[in-house]
Design a protein around this motif. Structure first.
Motif, PDB file in Angstrom:
ATOM      1  N   LYS A  50      12.459 -16.284  11.782  1.00 48.32           N
ATOM      2  CA  LYS A  50      13.056 -17.465  11.171  1.00 48.32           C
ATOM      3  C   LYS A  50      12.700 -17.548   9.691  1.00 48.32           C
ATOM      4  CE  LYS A  50       9.341 -20.529  12.796  1.00 48.32           C
ATOM      5  NZ  LYS A  50       8.361 -19.506  12.848  1.00 48.32           N
ATOM      6  N   GLU A  51      13.377 -18.452   9.014  1.00 49.13           N
ATOM      7  CA  GLU A  51      13.144 -18.649   7.593  1.00 49.13           C
ATOM      8  C   GLU A  51      11.668 -18.931   7.331  1.00 49.13           C
ATOM      9  OE1 GLU A  51      14.679 -21.508   3.919  1.00 49.13           O
ATOM     10  OE2 GLU A  51      15.487 -21.812   5.930  1.00 49.13           O
ATOM     11  N   GLY A  52      11.137 -18.277   6.318  1.00 45.06           N
ATOM     12  CA  GLY A  52       9.730 -18.451   5.941  1.00 45.06           C
ATOM     13  C   GLY A  52       8.784 -17.452   6.576  1.00 45.06           C
ATOM     14  N   ASP A  53       9.241 -16.746   7.611  1.00 41.99           N
ATOM     15  CA  ASP A  53       8.369 -15.739   8.230  1.00 41.99           C
ATOM     16  C   ASP A  53       8.043 -14.647   7.211  1.00 41.99           C
ATOM     17  OD1 ASP A  53       8.329 -16.999  10.692  1.00 41.99           O
ATOM     18  OD2 ASP A  53       9.721 -15.592  11.663  1.00 41.99           O
ATOM     19  N   GLU A  54       6.779 -14.301   7.145  1.00 43.51           N
ATOM     20  CA  GLU A  54       6.338 -13.210   6.279  1.00 43.51           C
ATOM     21  C   GLU A  54       6.163 -11.967   7.134  1.00 43.51           C
ATOM     22  OE1 GLU A  54       3.057 -14.294   3.781  1.00 43.51           O
ATOM     23  OE2 GLU A  54       4.012 -16.190   3.224  1.00 43.51           O
ATOM     24  N   LEU A  55       6.845 -10.908   6.727  1.00 42.69           N
ATOM     25  CA  LEU A  55       6.841  -9.670   7.496  1.00 42.69           C
ATOM     26  C   LEU A  55       6.101  -8.570   6.756  1.00 42.69           C
ATOM     27  CD1 LEU A  55      10.574  -9.531   8.660  1.00 42.69           C
ATOM     28  CD2 LEU A  55       8.625 -10.612   9.795  1.00 42.69           C
ATOM     29  N   ILE A  56       5.456  -7.730   7.532  1.00 46.28           N
ATOM     30  CA  ILE A  56       4.808  -6.525   7.021  1.00 46.28           C
ATOM     31  C   ILE A  56       5.377  -5.353   7.815  1.00 46.28           C
ATOM     32  CG2 ILE A  56       2.633  -5.247   6.779  1.00 46.28           C
ATOM     33  CD1 ILE A  56       2.642  -7.735   5.056  1.00 46.28           C
ATOM     34  N   ALA A  57       5.830  -4.330   7.109  1.00 48.22           N
ATOM     35  CA  ALA A  57       6.301  -3.103   7.759  1.00 48.22           C
ATOM     36  C   ALA A  57       5.392  -1.971   7.320  1.00 48.22           C
ATOM     37  CB  ALA A  57       7.740  -2.798   7.376  1.00 48.22           C
ATOM     38  N   GLU A  58       4.796  -1.303   8.292  1.00 53.90           N
ATOM     39  CA  GLU A  58       3.940  -0.162   7.981  1.00 53.90           C
ATOM     40  C   GLU A  58       4.521   1.076   8.641  1.00 53.90           C
ATOM     41  OE1 GLU A  58      -0.687   1.319   7.970  1.00 53.90           O
ATOM     42  OE2 GLU A  58      -0.193  -0.587   8.903  1.00 53.90           O
ATOM     43  N   CYS A  59       4.760   2.084   7.815  1.00 52.07           N
ATOM     44  CA  CYS A  59       5.323   3.340   8.291  1.00 52.07           C
ATOM     45  C   CYS A  59       4.274   4.435   8.193  1.00 52.07           C
ATOM     46  CB  CYS A  59       6.543   3.735   7.462  1.00 52.07           C
ATOM     47  SG  CYS A  59       7.305   5.279   8.024  1.00 52.07           S
ATOM     48  N   GLU A  75       0.860  -1.186   0.000  1.00 49.16           N
ATOM     49  CA  GLU A  75       0.000   0.000   0.000  1.00 49.16           C
ATOM     50  C   GLU A  75       0.893   1.232   0.000  1.00 49.16           C
ATOM     51  OE1 GLU A  75      -2.814  -0.037   3.249  1.00 49.16           O
ATOM     52  OE2 GLU A  75      -3.241  -2.166   2.948  1.00 49.16           O
ATOM     53  N   SER A  76       0.407   2.287  -0.651  1.00 48.97           N
ATOM     54  CA  SER A  76       1.162   3.526  -0.701  1.00 48.97           C
ATOM     55  C   SER A  76       0.206   4.702  -0.819  1.00 48.97           C
ATOM     56  CB  SER A  76       2.111   3.507  -1.908  1.00 48.97           C
ATOM     57  OG  SER A  76       2.802   4.722  -2.020  1.00 48.97           O
ATOM     58  N   GLU A  77       0.342   5.628   0.106  1.00 48.93           N
ATOM     59  CA  GLU A  77      -0.412   6.878   0.053  1.00 48.93           C
ATOM     60  C   GLU A  77       0.457   7.949   0.693  1.00 48.93           C
ATOM     61  OE1 GLU A  77      -3.404   6.924   3.729  1.00 48.93           O
ATOM     62  OE2 GLU A  77      -3.603   5.089   2.542  1.00 48.93           O
ATOM     63  N   ILE A  78       0.078   9.175   0.554  1.00 48.45           N
ATOM     64  CA  ILE A  78       0.871  10.253   1.138  1.00 48.45           C
ATOM     65  C   ILE A  78       0.881  10.093   2.663  1.00 48.45           C
ATOM     66  CG2 ILE A  78       1.040  12.757   1.471  1.00 48.45           C
ATOM     67  CD1 ILE A  78      -0.114  13.004  -1.389  1.00 48.45           C
ATOM     68  N   GLY A  79       2.080   9.970   3.211  1.00 47.50           N
ATOM     69  CA  GLY A  79       2.235   9.849   4.657  1.00 47.50           C
ATOM     70  C   GLY A  79       2.154   8.441   5.208  1.00 47.50           C
ATOM     71  N   ARG A  80       1.976   7.415   4.340  1.00 43.01           N
ATOM     72  CA  ARG A  80       1.879   6.033   4.834  1.00 43.01           C
ATOM     73  C   ARG A  80       2.230   5.046   3.731  1.00 43.01           C
ATOM     74  NH1 ARG A  80      -1.303   1.559   5.253  1.00 43.01           N
ATOM     75  NH2 ARG A  80      -2.819   2.340   3.768  1.00 43.01           N
ATOM     76  N   VAL A  81       3.111   4.104   4.070  1.00 48.35           N
ATOM     77  CA  VAL A  81       3.487   3.039   3.134  1.00 48.35           C
ATOM     78  C   VAL A  81       3.527   1.723   3.906  1.00 48.35           C
ATOM     79  CG1 VAL A  81       5.334   2.125   1.667  1.00 48.35           C
ATOM     80  CG2 VAL A  81       4.778   4.558   1.585  1.00 48.35           C
ATOM     81  N   LYS A  82       3.045   0.659   3.253  1.00 52.47           N
ATOM     82  CA  LYS A  82       3.090  -0.680   3.824  1.00 52.47           C
ATOM     83  C   LYS A  82       3.861  -1.581   2.867  1.00 52.47           C
ATOM     84  CE  LYS A  82      -0.552  -2.434   5.926  1.00 52.47           C
ATOM     85  NZ  LYS A  82      -1.835  -3.139   6.192  1.00 52.47           N
ATOM     86  N   LEU A  83       4.902  -2.258   3.402  1.00 55.08           N
ATOM     87  CA  LEU A  83       5.741  -3.151   2.619  1.00 55.08           C
ATOM     88  C   LEU A  83       5.641  -4.572   3.156  1.00 55.08           C
ATOM     89  CD1 LEU A  83       9.065  -1.065   2.463  1.00 55.08           C
ATOM     90  CD2 LEU A  83       7.135  -1.020   0.870  1.00 55.08           C
ATOM     91  N   GLY A  84       5.945  -5.540   2.294  1.00 59.56           N
ATOM     92  CA  GLY A  84       5.991  -6.926   2.716  1.00 59.56           C
ATOM     93  C   GLY A  84       7.219  -7.626   2.181  1.00 59.56           C
TER      94      GLY A  84
END
Length: 135
Positions: free
Chosen positions: A87-96, A26-35
């Motif tokens: 650990k290996e295989g973990d799916e991460l989400i980073a939201e700023c 996701e991407s909008e002004i002031g906020r992004v979510k990465l995986g």
């Protein structure tokens, strides 16, 4: 350039984030979510993800978000708290999310999660230049 498009341009030019397998969710002004997914090549000698991996994911989210206002923004201070091992295989989400922004500085918080579990908390400060992002 539209702010929500800037992270996509940044990712196309960021070979390190590409190497990590980072995707913009996701991407909008002031906020992004990465995986991204933890891969074997990202593990340390104890079999857990190197701390630099979650840091790098958070740092990319931070950088992409900081630039969504259309001006080049560069990191001047960051820190991270590693809360859970990965650990290996973990799916991460980073939201700023940009917590505060003014003419010269921006203050951001990034939550890194595995599912609903908070695994790292990152904070960063950027200096906002006067240079505009162009098409």
């Amino acid at each position: 350039m539209k702010g929500e498009l800037i992270p996509h341009k940044m990712l196309r030019q960021d070979t390190f984030s590409q190497w990590l397998g980072i995707k913009i969710l996701e991407s909008e002004i002031g906020r992004v979510k990465l995986g991204m997914t933890i891969e074997k090549k990202m593990l340390n000698s104890m079999g857990f993800a190197h701390g630099g991996i979650s840091y790098s994911l958070a740092d990319s989210a931070f950088g992409f978000t900081s630039n969504t206002h259309g001006k080049y923004a560069v990191s001047i201070e960051t820190s991270i708290n590693h809360i859970e091992s990965l650990k290996e295989g973990d799916e991460l989400i980073a939201e700023c999310v940009i917590e505060k922004v003014n003419t010269k500085l921006g203050f951001n918080i990034v939550e890194v999660k595995r599912g609903e579990e908070l695994v790292a908390l990152f904070k960063g400060v950027v200096y906002r230049t006067q240079k505009d992002w162009e098409e």
